[in-house]
Design a protein around this motif. Structure first.
Motif, PDB file in Angstrom:
ATOM      1  N   THR A 243       0.821  -1.210   0.000  1.00 28.22           N
ATOM      2  CA  THR A 243       0.000   0.000   0.000  1.00 28.22           C
ATOM      3  C   THR A 243       0.854   1.258   0.000  1.00 28.22           C
ATOM      4  O   THR A 243       0.641   2.180  -0.789  1.00 28.22           O
ATOM      5  CB  THR A 243      -0.921   0.003   1.244  1.00 28.22           C
ATOM      6  OG1 THR A 243      -1.792  -1.131   1.181  1.00 28.22           O
ATOM      7  CG2 THR A 243      -1.734   1.271   1.340  1.00 28.22           C
TER       8      THR A 243
ATOM      9  N   ALA B 287       1.086   3.849  -3.276  1.00 30.49           N
ATOM     10  CA  ALA B 287       0.605   5.230  -3.169  1.00 30.49           C
ATOM     11  C   ALA B 287       1.607   6.203  -3.782  1.00 30.49           C
ATOM     12  O   ALA B 287       1.230   7.155  -4.474  1.00 30.49           O
ATOM     13  CB  ALA B 287       0.331   5.588  -1.708  1.00 30.49           C
TER      14      ALA B 287
ATOM     15  N   THR C 158      -5.764   7.462  -4.851  1.00 30.12           N
ATOM     16  CA  THR C 158      -5.264   7.249  -3.496  1.00 30.12           C
ATOM     17  C   THR C 158      -5.144   5.750  -3.215  1.00 30.12           C
ATOM     18  O   THR C 158      -5.880   4.933  -3.784  1.00 30.12           O
ATOM     19  CB  THR C 158      -6.187   7.885  -2.441  1.00 30.12           C
ATOM     20  OG1 THR C 158      -7.478   7.280  -2.508  1.00 30.12           O
ATOM     21  CG2 THR C 158      -6.314   9.388  -2.665  1.00 30.12           C
TER      22      THR C 158
ATOM     23  N   ASN D 195      -4.771   3.326   0.250  1.00 32.52           N
ATOM     24  CA  ASN D 195      -4.746   3.244   1.708  1.00 32.52           C
ATOM     25  C   ASN D 195      -5.094   1.833   2.173  1.00 32.52           C
ATOM     26  O   ASN D 195      -5.616   1.029   1.399  1.00 32.52           O
ATOM     27  CB  ASN D 195      -5.755   4.233   2.313  1.00 32.52           C
ATOM     28  CG  ASN D 195      -5.368   5.683   2.068  1.00 32.52           C
ATOM     29  OD1 ASN D 195      -4.417   6.188   2.652  1.00 32.52           O
ATOM     30  ND2 ASN D 195      -6.101   6.356   1.180  1.00 32.52           N
TER      31      ASN D 195
ATOM     32  N   ASN E 238      -3.854   9.613   1.909  1.00 29.08           N
ATOM     33  CA  ASN E 238      -3.186   8.794   0.891  1.00 29.08           C
ATOM     34  C   ASN E 238      -1.924   8.170   1.482  1.00 29.08           C
ATOM     35  O   ASN E 238      -1.197   8.832   2.229  1.00 29.08           O
ATOM     36  CB  ASN E 238      -2.828   9.666  -0.323  1.00 29.08           C
ATOM     37  CG  ASN E 238      -2.339   8.856  -1.512  1.00 29.08           C
ATOM     38  OD1 ASN E 238      -2.680   7.678  -1.660  1.00 29.08           O
ATOM     39  ND2 ASN E 238      -1.556   9.481  -2.362  1.00 29.08           N
ATOM     40  N   GLY E 239      -1.695   6.900   1.161  1.00 33.51           N
ATOM     41  CA  GLY E 239      -0.510   6.212   1.667  1.00 33.51           C
ATOM     42  C   GLY E 239      -0.556   6.007   3.167  1.00 33.51           C
ATOM     43  O   GLY E 239       0.461   6.115   3.851  1.00 33.51           O
TER      44      GLY E 239
END
Length: 246
Positions: free
Chosen positions: A166, A170, A179, A181, A235-236
């Protein structure tokens, strides 16, 4: 089926049961057209689709092993053919075998890694190539990466890999307006979780967070809906949805 590009489209792996089904129902209620993925239980997926369509929503069922690239390519193809594109992919599909590391059967390790790691990777790889701008990829980990309960070693290792995928993806999707997540639920009252546990044990686990209860699948679905919709500046990240459990 409508292919109106104004309708946002979600593909939910493991969408026929437990948290996955709650996610499907929530996204459908939010106006998404939904591809309900299943691995083994076509009847349950079809029932979920029927409920959504009878309520005026749009849904189809798509089957296949998440770790099989051809099967998942076909699932993406089916969603795009039905709805015109894909905006959100939610990876709830996963398996959990609990055992001390010292005695875990390596066949169970391989099975968990095939679904949880390779499966997530295969679906993320497809999503990275096919999601429309403004989209979201939402993977699933577990709060046990923090709580470190005994017997979860191999499962947590597979979910730590998902978190790693993930965080890197990202950054790799820079400039795409997509995005990526991960949601990390705490103990959640699904049939799979409740099976084989005494009421005393369930109460004990429920008391481990300040809210004093288990999570409901709808609680987790609400977190997914946030990431799938308004949360464009998240995000991330790994979001721990566990009522405040450490």
């Amino acid at each position: 089926m409508s292919s109106n590009s104004a309708v946002r489209v979600a593909l939910v792996t493991g969408g026929s049961g437990g948290i996955g089904r709650a996610v499907v129902e929530r996204l459908a209620a939010d106006g998404f057209a939904v591809a309900v993925h299943y691995a083994g239980n076509a009847a349950r997926a079809d029932e979920t689709v029927r409920q959504i369509t009878e309520s005026g929503g749009q849904a189809i069922a798509v089957g296949g092993d998440v770790a099989d690239e051809q099967a998942m390519t076909a699932a993406f193809d089916a969603a795009e053919a039905a709805f015109g594109g894909i905006d959100v992919v939610v990876n709830t599909a996963g398996i959990m075998v609990l055992s001390p590391i010292a005695t875990l059967a390596l066949a169970d390790l391989d099975r968990m890694y095939r679904t949880n790691v390779r499966g997530t990777f295969v679906v993320c790889r497809l999503a990275a190539n096919r999601l429309r701008p403004g989209g979201a990829i939402i993977n699933f980990s577990t709060s046990v990466t923090r709580t470190q309960f005994p017997s979860y070693g191999a499962y947590v290792a597979s979910k730590a890999a998902v978190e790693g995928i993930t965080l890197i993806l990202a950054r790799e999707l820079r400039g795409r307006d997509i995005t990526v997540n991960t949601v990390a639920p705490g103990p959640t009252a699904t049939p799979l979780f409740l099976e084989g546990k005494s009421q005393e044990l369930i109460d004990q686990i429920a008391s481990m967070n300040p809210m004093g209860r288990l999570g409901a699948p709808e609680d987790i679905a609400q977190t997914v809906a946030f990431l799938a919709g308004p949360a464009r500046w998240v995000n991330g990240q790994v979001l721990f949805a566990n009522g405040g459990m450490a």
